[in-house]
Design an enzyme around this catalytic site. Structure first.
Site, PDB file in Angstrom:
ATOM      1  N   HIS A   1      -3.807  -0.109   8.452  1.00 24.21           N
ATOM      2  CA  HIS A   1      -4.517   0.138   6.896  1.00 24.21           C
ATOM      3  C   HIS A   1      -6.039  -0.469   6.822  1.00 24.21           C
ATOM      4  CE1 HIS A   1      -4.374  -0.476   2.511  1.00 24.21           C
ATOM      5  NE2 HIS A   1      -5.161  -1.727   3.136  1.00 24.21           N
TER       6      HIS A   1
ATOM      7  N   HIS B  15      -8.421   7.644   3.249  1.00 22.64           N
ATOM      8  CA  HIS B  15      -8.206   9.183   3.535  1.00 22.64           C
ATOM      9  C   HIS B  15      -9.130   9.573   3.353  1.00 22.64           C
ATOM     10  CE1 HIS B  15      -7.800   7.793  -1.184  1.00 22.64           C
ATOM     11  NE2 HIS B  15      -8.186   8.638  -1.085  1.00 22.64           N
TER      12      HIS B  15
ATOM     13  N   CYS C 218       0.286   3.274   3.106  1.00 18.51           N
ATOM     14  CA  CYS C 218       1.507   2.770   4.057  1.00 18.51           C
ATOM     15  C   CYS C 218       2.707   2.860   4.178  1.00 18.51           C
ATOM     16  CB  CYS C 218       0.311   1.416   4.301  1.00 18.51           C
ATOM     17  SG  CYS C 218      -0.480   0.709   4.841  1.00 18.51           S
TER      18      CYS C 218
ATOM     19  N   HIS D 211      -6.319   2.420   1.069  1.00 20.91           N
ATOM     20  CA  HIS D 211      -6.396   3.181   2.028  1.00 20.91           C
ATOM     21  C   HIS D 211      -6.687   4.448   2.269  1.00 20.91           C
ATOM     22  CE1 HIS D 211      -3.237   3.612   5.795  1.00 20.91           C
ATOM     23  NE2 HIS D 211      -4.126   4.089   5.823  1.00 20.91           N
TER      24      HIS D 211
ATOM     25  N   CYS E  49       0.632  -1.263   0.170  1.00 19.82           N
ATOM     26  CA  CYS E  49      -0.194   0.346  -0.187  1.00 19.82           C
ATOM     27  C   CYS E  49       0.702   1.279  -0.009  1.00 19.82           C
ATOM     28  CB  CYS E  49      -0.535  -0.304   1.081  1.00 19.82           C
ATOM     29  SG  CYS E  49      -1.853   1.670   0.964  1.00 19.82           S
TER      30      CYS E  49
ATOM     31  N   ASN F 261     -13.697   9.310  -0.811  1.00 21.23           N
ATOM     32  CA  ASN F 261     -13.802   8.617  -1.989  1.00 21.23           C
ATOM     33  C   ASN F 261     -14.685   7.463  -1.406  1.00 21.23           C
ATOM     34  OD1 ASN F 261     -14.002  10.516  -4.260  1.00 21.23           O
ATOM     35  ND2 ASN F 261     -12.104  10.751  -3.921  1.00 21.23           N
TER      36      ASN F 261
ATOM     37  N   HIS G  87      -9.910  13.611   1.740  1.00 20.30           N
ATOM     38  CA  HIS G  87      -9.352  14.629   1.020  1.00 20.30           C
ATOM     39  C   HIS G  87      -9.566  16.588   1.890  1.00 20.30           C
ATOM     40  CE1 HIS G  87      -8.083  12.495  -2.926  1.00 20.30           C
ATOM     41  NE2 HIS G  87      -9.310  11.910  -2.140  1.00 20.30           N
TER      42      HIS G  87
HETATM   43  P1  AMP Z   1      -8.650   8.373  -4.210  1.00 18.83           P
HETATM   44  O1  AMP Z   1      -9.165   9.128  -5.299  1.00 18.83           O
HETATM   45  O2  AMP Z   1      -9.332   9.253  -3.316  1.00 18.83           O
HETATM   46  O3  AMP Z   1      -7.913   7.354  -3.642  1.00 18.83           O
HETATM   47  O4  AMP Z   1      -7.391   9.905  -4.629  1.00 18.83           O
HETATM   48  C1  AMP Z   1      -5.931   9.178  -4.288  1.00 18.83           C
HETATM   49  C2  AMP Z   1      -5.033  10.616  -3.993  1.00 18.83           C
HETATM   50  O5  AMP Z   1      -4.158  10.210  -3.330  1.00 18.83           O
HETATM   51  C3  AMP Z   1      -5.282  11.380  -5.312  1.00 18.83           C
HETATM   52  O6  AMP Z   1      -5.329  12.849  -4.719  1.00 18.83           O
HETATM   53  C4  AMP Z   1      -3.475  10.894  -5.513  1.00 18.83           C
HETATM   54  O7  AMP Z   1      -3.096  12.870  -6.096  1.00 18.83           O
HETATM   55  C5  AMP Z   1      -3.216  11.653  -4.125  1.00 18.83           C
HETATM   56  N1  AMP Z   1      -1.695  10.773  -4.124  1.00 18.83           N
HETATM   57  C6  AMP Z   1      -1.262   9.740  -5.123  1.00 18.83           C
HETATM   58  N2  AMP Z   1      -0.173   9.019  -4.564  1.00 18.83           N
HETATM   59  C7  AMP Z   1       0.331  10.288  -4.220  1.00 18.83           C
HETATM   60  C8  AMP Z   1       1.910  10.188  -2.800  1.00 18.83           C
HETATM   61  N3  AMP Z   1       2.830   9.816  -3.163  1.00 18.83           N
HETATM   62  N4  AMP Z   1       1.579  11.751  -2.181  1.00 18.83           N
HETATM   63  C9  AMP Z   1       0.960  12.127  -1.903  1.00 18.83           C
HETATM   64  N5  AMP Z   1      -0.614  11.760  -2.220  1.00 18.83           N
HETATM   65  C10 AMP Z   1      -0.561  11.251  -3.720  1.00 18.83           C
HETATM   66 ZN    ZN Z   2      -2.074   1.153   3.497  1.00 20.39          ZN
END
Ligand code: AMP
Ligand code: ZN
Length: 118
Positions: A48, A105, A9, A103, A6, A92, A107
Site C-alpha cells: 500500500h 495505480h 488492498c 492506493h 483501502c 492520477n 491506468h
Molecule cells: P483514480 O481516479 O485514478 O483514483 O481511479 C480509480 C479507478 O478505480 C476508477 O477508474 C474506478 O473505476 C476504479 N475502481 C474503483 N473501484 C473499483 C473496483 N472495485 N474494481 C475495479 N476498479 C475499480
Molecule cells: Zn491499499
C-alpha cells in the site's frame, strides 16, 4: 504494508472480487470496473503506497517493473500494436490530479476508438 480500509488492498487480498489480469509477488492487475476504453485495466503494487507523491528510491525496482509490464499486459489484453494501435498510461496523483482511490495505480487504456472518455 496494507491499509485495511483501502479498496485496492481488499481487491489484492481477494476480499473484494475483481477480474484479474496479472499477479506476481509485487504487483496485481485487474480490469477497471468503469472502463473508459475497450481495454482498461489497473496495475497496482501489492504494497500500500498511497500515490506517486510517496515514492522514493526504494521503489525504483517496483516502478520499473510496473512500467515494463504495462506494454506486455496491454498487448495481452488486446491493445493493437504500435504505432497504429498503442495504449495510454495514466497515473492520477492527489485530488487535483484526479485521484479517487488512494492506493498507487497505473491506468492502462487502449483499443479501437472512439473511447467512452479520453
Ligand atoms: P483514480 O481516479 O485514478 O483514483 O481511479 C480509480 C479507478 O478505480 C476508477 O477508474 C474506478 O473505476 C476504479 N475502481 C474503483 N473501484 C473499483 C473496483 N472495485 N474494481 C475495479 N476498479 C475499480
Ligand atoms: Zn491499499
Amino acid at each position: 504494508m496494507h491499509d485495511p480500509s483501502c479498496i485496492f488492498c481488499k481487491i489484492i487480498a481477494g476480499q473484494i472480487p475483481s477480474k484479474k489480469v496479472y499477479e506476481d509477488d509485487d504487483v496485481f492487475a485487474f480490469h477497471d470496473i468503469n472502463p473508459w476504453a475497450p481495454v482498461h485495466f489497473l496495475l497496482v503494487p501489492k504494497q500500500h503506497i498511497p500515490s506517486m507523491a510517496q515514492v522514493g528510491p526504494e521503489h525504483e525496482r517496483l516502478l520499473g517493473k510496473m512500467l515494463l509490464l504495462a506494454p506486455r499486459l496491454a498487448a495481452e489484453q488486446g491493445c493493437n500494436p504500435y504505432p497504429e494501435g498503442g495504449f495510454r498510461i495514466v497515473c492520477n496523483t492527489g485530488a487535483e490530479g484526479g485521484q479517487e482511490v488512494h492506493h498507487l495505480h497505473i491506468h492502462v487504456m487502449g483499443g479501437p476508438r472512439p473511447w467512452v472518455r479520453g
